[in-house]
Design an enzyme around this catalytic site. Structure first.
Site, short mmCIF file in Angstrom:
data_model
loop_
_atom_site.label_atom_id
_atom_site.label_comp_id
_atom_site.label_asym_id
_atom_site.label_seq_id
_atom_site.Cartn_x
_atom_site.Cartn_y
_atom_site.Cartn_z
N LEU A 256 76.34 47.21 86.56
CA LEU A 256 74.99 47.76 86.46
C LEU A 256 74.01 46.80 85.78
O LEU A 256 74.33 46.18 84.78
CB LEU A 256 75.04 49.05 85.65
N GLY B 246 88.60 65.07 77.13
CA GLY B 246 87.60 64.02 77.32
C GLY B 246 86.90 63.69 76.01
O GLY B 246 86.44 64.59 75.30
N ASP C 15 89.07 63.48 87.20
CA ASP C 15 90.28 64.27 86.93
C ASP C 15 89.96 65.74 86.61
O ASP C 15 90.60 66.65 87.13
CB ASP C 15 91.08 63.69 85.76
N ALA D 98 79.96 63.79 75.73
CA ALA D 98 79.95 65.25 75.84
C ALA D 98 81.08 65.86 75.02
O ALA D 98 80.86 66.78 74.21
CB ALA D 98 80.07 65.67 77.30
N HIS E 152 72.73 53.73 92.29
CA HIS E 152 71.76 53.07 91.42
C HIS E 152 71.19 51.86 92.17
O HIS E 152 71.95 51.09 92.76
CB HIS E 152 72.45 52.62 90.13
N THR F 194 70.58 47.57 84.15
CA THR F 194 69.86 48.80 83.79
C THR F 194 68.44 48.87 84.35
O THR F 194 67.74 47.86 84.49
CB THR F 194 69.79 48.98 82.25
C1 LIG Z 1 77.26 51.36 83.48
C2 LIG Z 1 76.59 52.67 83.20
C3 LIG Z 1 75.39 52.71 82.51
C4 LIG Z 1 74.78 53.94 82.26
N1 LIG Z 1 73.59 53.95 81.58
C5 LIG Z 1 73.01 55.13 81.28
C6 LIG Z 1 71.81 55.19 80.51
O1 LIG Z 1 71.29 54.17 80.05
N2 LIG Z 1 71.26 56.39 80.26
C7 LIG Z 1 71.82 57.55 80.71
O2 LIG Z 1 71.27 58.62 80.44
N3 LIG Z 1 72.96 57.53 81.44
C8 LIG Z 1 73.57 56.36 81.71
N4 LIG Z 1 74.74 56.35 82.42
C9 LIG Z 1 75.40 57.62 82.73
C10 LIG Z 1 76.08 58.15 81.47
O3 LIG Z 1 76.52 57.08 80.67
C11 LIG Z 1 77.29 59.02 81.79
O4 LIG Z 1 76.94 59.99 82.75
C12 LIG Z 1 77.80 59.73 80.54
O5 LIG Z 1 77.99 58.81 79.50
C13 LIG Z 1 79.08 60.50 80.81
O6 LIG Z 1 79.56 61.02 79.60
P1 LIG Z 1 80.75 62.06 79.57
O7 LIG Z 1 80.97 62.41 78.15
O8 LIG Z 1 80.48 63.14 80.52
O9 LIG Z 1 81.99 61.25 80.16
P2 LIG Z 1 82.64 59.83 79.83
O10 LIG Z 1 81.92 59.08 78.80
O11 LIG Z 1 82.88 59.19 81.13
O12 LIG Z 1 84.04 60.23 79.18
C14 LIG Z 1 85.05 60.88 79.91
C15 LIG Z 1 86.22 61.13 78.99
O13 LIG Z 1 87.20 61.90 79.67
C16 LIG Z 1 88.48 61.35 79.44
N5 LIG Z 1 89.32 61.73 80.58
C17 LIG Z 1 89.03 61.70 81.90
N6 LIG Z 1 90.08 62.16 82.61
C18 LIG Z 1 91.05 62.48 81.73
C19 LIG Z 1 92.36 63.00 81.83
N7 LIG Z 1 92.92 63.28 83.02
N8 LIG Z 1 93.08 63.18 80.71
C20 LIG Z 1 92.56 62.88 79.49
N9 LIG Z 1 91.31 62.41 79.32
C21 LIG Z 1 90.57 62.21 80.43
C22 LIG Z 1 88.23 59.87 79.30
O14 LIG Z 1 89.29 59.27 78.60
C23 LIG Z 1 86.92 59.87 78.51
O15 LIG Z 1 87.22 60.02 77.14
C24 LIG Z 1 75.37 55.14 82.69
C25 LIG Z 1 76.57 55.09 83.37
C26 LIG Z 1 77.17 53.88 83.64
C27 LIG Z 1 78.45 53.88 84.42
#
Ligand SMILES: Cc1cc2nc3c(=O)[nH]c(=O)nc-3n(C[C@H](O)[C@H](O)[C@H](O)COP(=O)(O)OP(=O)(O)OC[C@H]3O[C@@H](n4cnc5c(N)ncnc54)[C@H](O)[C@@H]3O)c2cc1C
Length: 619
Positions: free
Chosen positions: A252, A14, A221, A18, A242, A254
């Protein structure tokens, strides 16, 4: 076996905020890191985050990490673990400054310091006046963060496997995770990535629901991989809706809109949140506002011809504020609705948004599993961070702006813990062949058509490819009763079941129907194949693998929701309206084997400050 093998110190699955924050910490410490992402890293869902990230900088209103901690514990409806929450809130200010130094172009106040906007559930002095705690880069904060983190990783020489789909974790008999099998989406090539440590950072599962704010890649996943590896998922019944998705479409709008002074009105033009949350009004926490909207509509005060949405009014803010602070929202509204919010209100409805539950971890990002009643143990070398993990800082309801914070704080913490782990575990372990075979079997399942399964010669004949009438349509198969399905059809069916059986308001009967419906969908999956291999792209196979994952997450969610007989945070049971701390102040753990649930206590003890005891939540 003729598969490419690569070895790394750490495999990060991912490339969202994070994964990238953890990878950066590791690459800067000279660990050999591989990041696998099914999309190009800067397309991860973090890029879509709009409103911002919380930190008690106190640039706009007086603030303090301890007040932030109080708000987060209260927002979580007392299900969050207070040690992890304290850790996150204390780390927040320096995390924002660190991001600023990585190049995140935060919006500024006139005096040059970082701009902060009010968001839902934020207070000064433990429940007093509204605080302004959310640091923002206009309404494109996630975009700014993700790009800065990616650039820093390129500089630190992190190794990227872009557009590789991670299929399953690889394990030895002891249960240690030794990497994963991935699939090159462009070429179909399989690759074994062996690693001394693995971090799952695959984001949320918003695609479970028909109307959602999430990217189509958010299919849970990593959570499903954990389930298949025998690891339980924690608190899956808590899914955040939301309050302000574009009605009928889901994109969304915001919470920052309400932070800037926008508010909700019903068909009578009434600012109805004053009745539900007299103090915080439109900036009550998300579960409270979503329920209020659902009640207004249920009671016939919705807007539009079908009275099925409410209006988000921001035209009174003036064009200058909207153009400067909310330009992306204006674009979204004009593109998808043809409505310019400078002139007219936006129709909105609660929309599936955020997965509060996930892979259970401690505050170091280590994945922890129960080993006896009330006792848990970390799986050596396995970590998780971000939306797929459950630390648990959000408990039963996440506060807006706390997820961008969570992903960088715990991405960094996991990176640091891995660096220490690698010092005492310098060698790769032996990877058993059986583990590779079972991961490959799952992949191969979608490379075989029903005809290959039933009569291999038929599929090899040219007629098979050229005469579609001989086969079902692509991705189609027959079940015992002769019905045919496609992967997209089955996904749509799952999303509809989850939306109608496991939505904002829940009851025993409807949830029980939901469990049966998702189980039936799982059975249908068993007789679904991709048939026309001459014309499908690998993306069709990826969608099939994602659907398998979503179905497991759907089961985890609806089974956990059926079992929890109380209302807490985002889990609203019409038949059990009250929170029940005596019986239910505990985390649920769902195991895939036997669809079994167990429970573990909430970590109420904070690190250095007193515990916040449960109180009634009033906003
Ligand atoms: C529209 C929207 C607006 C938001 N606004 C805010 C905000 O203003 N403030 C806030 O605090 N939170 C906000 N959130 C929530 C926040 O953005 C997310 O919870 C956070 O960014 C998730 O980050 P992450 O690194 O966990 O995962 P993600 O950014 O979702 O990344 C997941 C990664 O995993 C990879 N991946 C997944 N499955 C596989 C697989 N099987 N094989 C290989 N790679 C895989 C993907 O390619 C991607 O790179 C928002 C969410 C959304 C949807």
């Amino acid at each position: 076996m003729n598969i490419i093998k690569r070895k790394f110190d750490t495999l990060v699955i991912g490339a969202g905020g994070a994964g990238l924050r953890a990878a950066l910490q590791l690459s800067q410490a000279d660990a050999k890191v591989a990041v696998v992402s099914k999309v190009f890293p800067t397309r991860s869902h973090t890029v879509a985050a709009q409103g911002g990230m919380n930190a008690a900088l106190g640039n706009v209103t007086p603030d303090n990490w301890h007040w932030h901690m109080y708000d987060t514990v209260k927002g979580s409806d007392y299900l969050g673990d207070q040690d992890a929450i304290e850790y996150m809130c204390r780390a927040a200010p320096k995390t924002v400054i660190e991001l600023e130094h990585f190049g995140v172009p935060f919006s500024r106040l006139n005096n040059g310091s970082i701009y902060q906007r009010p968001f839902g559930g934020q207070s000064q002095d433990f429940g007093g006046d509204q605080a302004a705690r959310t640091c923002a880069a206009a309404d494109r904060t996630g975009h700014a963060m993700l790009h800065s983190l990616y650039q820093q990783n390129i500089r630190a020489k992190t190794h990227f496997f872009d557009e590789f789909f991670a299929v399953d974790l690889l394990k030895n008999e002891k249960g240690d995770v030794l990497g994963a099998i991935a699939y090159d989406i462009e070429t179909s090539e399989k690759i074994i990535i062996e690693a001394k440590t693995t971090l799952i950072a695959t984001g949320g599962a918003g695609q479970l629901f028909r109307t959602n704010t999430n990217a189509s890649i958010n299919t849970g996943d990593g959570m499903a991989m954990a389930l298949r590896a025998g690891i339980p998922l924690q608190d899956m019944e808590f899914f955040q809706f939301h309050p302000t998705g574009i009605a009928g479409k889901g994109m969304l709008i915001t919470e920052g809109v309400r932070g800037e002074g926008g508010y909700l009105v019903n068909c009578e033009g009434e600012r109805f949140m004053e009745r539900y949350a007299p103090h915080a009004k439109d900036l009550a926490s998300r579960d409270v506002v979503s329920r209020a909207i659902a009640i207004e509509i249920r009671d016939g005060r919705g807007c539009g011809p079908n009275k099925d949405y409410v209006m988000l009014k921001l035209d009174h803010l003036g064009s200058e504020v909207i153009m400067k602070r909310l330009p992306g929202i204006r674009d979204t509204s004009m593109t998808f609705l043809g409505i310019d919010p400078i002139e007219e209100p936006i129709p909105v409805f609660p929309t599936a948004h955020y997965t509060m539950g996930g892979i259970p971890t401690n505050r170091f990002g280590e994945v922890v599993v129960p080993i006896g009643t009330g006792v848990e143990e970390a799986i050596p070398g396995l970590y998780s961070a971000g939306e797929c993990a459950c630390a648990s800082v959000h408990g039963a309801n996440r506060l807006g702006g706390n997820s961008l914070l969570d992903i960088v704080v715990f991405g960094r913490a996991a990176g640091n813990h891995i660096i220490e782990f690698l010092k005492s575990h310098p060698n790769h372990q032996v990877l058993p062949e059986e583990s590779i075979n079972s991961a490959l079997a799952r992949l191969n399942r979608w490379e075989n058509s029903p005809e290959q399964v039933n009569s291999p010669e038929q599929v090899n004949s040219p007629e098979y490819v050229d005469s579609p009438e001989q086969t079902n349509s692509p991705e189609t198969s027959k079940n015992d009763s002769g019905e045919t399905f496609t992967v997209p059809q089955l996904k749509a069916e799952l999303q509809l079941v989850m939306e109608t059986k496991c939505g904002v308001f829940r009851t025993e009967d409807v949830l029980a129907e939901g469990v049966i419906a998702v189980q039936l969908i799982k059975e249908k999956l068993n007789s679904t194949y991709i048939t026309d291999h001459s014309s499908v792209f690998n993306t069709a196979r990826v969608e099939a693998l994602e659907l398998e994952n979503l179905i497991e997450i759907g089961l985890a969610t609806v089974i956990s929701a059926l079992a929890r007989k109380e209302s807490r945070g985002a889990h609203s049971r019409v038949d059990y309206e009250k929170r029940d701390d005596e019986s239910w102040m505990k985390h649920s753990l769902y195991f895939m084997e036997g669809n079994r649930l167990s429970y573990k206590p909430v970590r109420t003890k904070a690190l250095t400050v007193d515990t916040f005891p449960p109180k009634e939540r009033i906003y």
